[in-house]
Design a protein around this motif. Sequence first.
Motif, mmCIF file in Angstrom:
data_model
loop_
_atom_site.group_PDB
_atom_site.id
_atom_site.type_symbol
_atom_site.label_atom_id
_atom_site.label_comp_id
_atom_site.label_asym_id
_atom_site.label_seq_id
_atom_site.Cartn_x
_atom_site.Cartn_y
_atom_site.Cartn_z
ATOM 1 N N ILE A 119 4.318 -10.280 8.528
ATOM 2 C CA ILE A 119 4.169 -10.948 7.226
ATOM 3 C C ILE A 119 3.271 -12.168 7.386
ATOM 4 C CG2 ILE A 119 5.398 -12.318 5.486
ATOM 5 C CD1 ILE A 119 7.698 -10.267 5.710
ATOM 6 N N VAL A 120 3.465 -12.912 8.473
ATOM 7 C CA VAL A 120 2.596 -14.059 8.753
ATOM 8 C C VAL A 120 1.163 -13.589 8.968
ATOM 9 C CG1 VAL A 120 2.120 -15.890 10.427
ATOM 10 C CG2 VAL A 120 4.452 -15.513 9.635
ATOM 11 N N LEU A 121 0.978 -12.485 9.701
ATOM 12 C CA LEU A 121 -0.362 -11.945 9.897
ATOM 13 C C LEU A 121 -0.983 -11.524 8.564
ATOM 14 C CD1 LEU A 121 -2.617 -11.049 11.871
ATOM 15 C CD2 LEU A 121 -1.491 -8.827 11.937
ATOM 16 N N ASP A 122 -0.189 -10.927 7.677
ATOM 17 C CA ASP A 122 -0.696 -10.543 6.360
ATOM 18 C C ASP A 122 -1.136 -11.759 5.549
ATOM 19 O OD1 ASP A 122 -0.359 -7.857 6.814
ATOM 20 O OD2 ASP A 122 1.532 -7.693 5.722
ATOM 21 N N VAL A 123 -0.425 -12.869 5.716
ATOM 22 C CA VAL A 123 -0.806 -14.092 5.002
ATOM 23 C C VAL A 123 -2.169 -14.573 5.499
ATOM 24 C CG1 VAL A 123 -0.257 -16.550 4.740
ATOM 25 C CG2 VAL A 123 1.532 -14.848 4.435
ATOM 26 N N TYR A 124 -2.393 -14.534 6.809
ATOM 27 C CA TYR A 124 -3.632 -15.040 7.390
ATOM 28 C C TYR A 124 -4.751 -14.008 7.463
ATOM 29 C CZ TYR A 124 -1.214 -19.291 8.573
ATOM 30 O OH TYR A 124 -0.519 -20.463 8.494
ATOM 31 N N PHE A 125 -4.465 -12.767 7.134
ATOM 32 C CA PHE A 125 -5.463 -11.702 7.260
ATOM 33 C C PHE A 125 -6.742 -11.989 6.465
ATOM 34 C CE2 PHE A 125 -7.346 -7.532 6.451
ATOM 35 C CZ PHE A 125 -7.436 -7.039 7.740
ATOM 36 N N PRO A 126 -6.671 -12.445 5.220
ATOM 37 C CA PRO A 126 -7.913 -12.730 4.489
ATOM 38 C C PRO A 126 -8.762 -13.839 5.122
ATOM 39 C CG PRO A 126 -6.110 -12.520 2.952
ATOM 40 C CD PRO A 126 -5.515 -12.541 4.335
ATOM 41 N N GLN A 127 -8.162 -14.702 5.923
ATOM 42 C CA GLN A 127 -8.916 -15.785 6.550
ATOM 43 C C GLN A 127 -9.620 -15.338 7.829
ATOM 44 O OE1 GLN A 127 -6.163 -16.525 4.821
ATOM 45 N NE2 GLN A 127 -7.172 -17.885 3.420
ATOM 46 N N ILE A 128 -9.336 -14.148 8.318
ATOM 47 C CA ILE A 128 -9.999 -13.646 9.526
ATOM 48 C C ILE A 128 -11.388 -13.170 9.121
ATOM 49 C CG2 ILE A 128 -9.927 -11.961 11.400
ATOM 50 C CD1 ILE A 128 -6.881 -11.826 11.003
ATOM 51 N N SER A 129 -12.403 -13.843 9.615
ATOM 52 C CA SER A 129 -13.763 -13.528 9.162
ATOM 53 C C SER A 129 -14.427 -12.438 10.000
ATOM 54 C CB SER A 129 -14.633 -14.785 9.160
ATOM 55 O OG SER A 129 -14.677 -15.339 10.456
ATOM 56 N N GLY A 130 -14.063 -12.303 11.259
ATOM 57 C CA GLY A 130 -14.679 -11.293 12.117
ATOM 58 C C GLY A 130 -14.134 -9.910 11.843
ATOM 59 N N VAL A 131 -15.022 -8.965 11.612
ATOM 60 C CA VAL A 131 -14.613 -7.598 11.300
ATOM 61 C C VAL A 131 -13.878 -6.972 12.485
ATOM 62 C CG1 VAL A 131 -15.423 -5.303 10.644
ATOM 63 C CG2 VAL A 131 -16.478 -7.317 9.638
ATOM 64 N N LYS A 132 -14.334 -7.246 13.688
ATOM 65 C CA LYS A 132 -13.683 -6.676 14.878
ATOM 66 C C LYS A 132 -12.265 -7.228 15.024
ATOM 67 C CE LYS A 132 -17.892 -5.769 17.442
ATOM 68 N NZ LYS A 132 -17.967 -4.365 17.628
ATOM 69 N N ASP A 133 -12.061 -8.497 14.729
ATOM 70 C CA ASP A 133 -10.718 -9.075 14.795
ATOM 71 C C ASP A 133 -9.822 -8.493 13.716
ATOM 72 O OD1 ASP A 133 -11.476 -10.682 16.917
ATOM 73 O OD2 ASP A 133 -12.011 -12.379 15.620
ATOM 74 N N ARG A 134 -10.376 -8.268 12.535
ATOM 75 C CA ARG A 134 -9.615 -7.656 11.448
ATOM 76 C C ARG A 134 -9.219 -6.230 11.826
ATOM 77 N NH1 ARG A 134 -10.454 -10.332 6.639
ATOM 78 N NH2 ARG A 134 -10.641 -8.564 5.260
ATOM 79 N N LYS A 135 -10.146 -5.530 12.475
ATOM 80 C CA LYS A 135 -9.873 -4.158 12.882
ATOM 81 C C LYS A 135 -8.767 -4.119 13.937
ATOM 82 C CE LYS A 135 -12.499 0.029 13.706
ATOM 83 N NZ LYS A 135 -13.835 0.586 13.948
ATOM 84 N N LYS A 136 -8.783 -5.053 14.878
ATOM 85 C CA LYS A 136 -7.732 -5.130 15.891
ATOM 86 C C LYS A 136 -6.371 -5.392 15.254
ATOM 87 C CE LYS A 136 -10.700 -6.819 19.601
ATOM 88 N NZ LYS A 136 -11.052 -8.010 20.411
ATOM 89 N N ALA A 137 -6.334 -6.282 14.262
ATOM 90 C CA ALA A 137 -5.074 -6.583 13.584
ATOM 91 C C ALA A 137 -4.538 -5.353 12.858
ATOM 92 C CB ALA A 137 -5.273 -7.740 12.599
ATOM 93 N N VAL A 138 -5.428 -4.611 12.211
ATOM 94 C CA VAL A 138 -5.006 -3.413 11.482
ATOM 95 C C VAL A 138 -4.560 -2.318 12.455
ATOM 96 C CG1 VAL A 138 -5.776 -1.585 9.920
ATOM 97 C CG2 VAL A 138 -6.429 -3.944 9.481
#
Length: 191
Positions: free
Chosen positions: A87-106
């Motif tokens: 849930i905390v990651l979902d809150v901060y997910f829009p603030q992750i600007s790097g596509v590769k970092d977003r992909k790792k989180a997903v």
Amino acid sequence: MDGFQAYGAGKAGGVFDPMTFFRQPQTLVRILCWLFSIVILGCVANEGYTNRPEEDEEFCIFNRNQNACTYAVSMGTLCFLCCTAFIVLDVYFPQISGVKDRKKAVMADIGVSALWSLVWFVGFCFLANQWQVSKIEDNPLNEGADAARASIVFSFISVFTWGGLTLLSLERLKRVSFEEEYNKLFSPAVA
């Protein structure tokens, strides 16, 4: 590229909007998973153990199998903590600007969600089996029977909520992968 906002990357670094956050299906399902883990943990921790007057030691109401109660309590606790972290990651997910970092989180979300769906399926089968073979003589007053049934039902429902989270995360991965391909095609080349 000014109008392109693939799942929040165009708004990276923006202000957190609680209304948008709580309207997302993934957030709602994750909160349900979080609540179900609390229910399972509470049912077994509060009413999953009983004792007979002639015995000094408490025993698990699931066929006197201490492993069944331990499994439910530990999985409920770990699931609660895991849901809180995501849930905390979902809150901060829009603030992750790097596509590769977003992909790792997903990708982490997909793996964890699929794993929890499997864990709750095993838990449902284990608890239901141990409850089915429990002896009346072990618990003549039927203490904790409703809590045992509730933990079994919520374990079963958790299989589908975590499976739903897996599917929602796969959809999110498609959006992030699309964003990555878009950035490769339309980003200015760095000389």
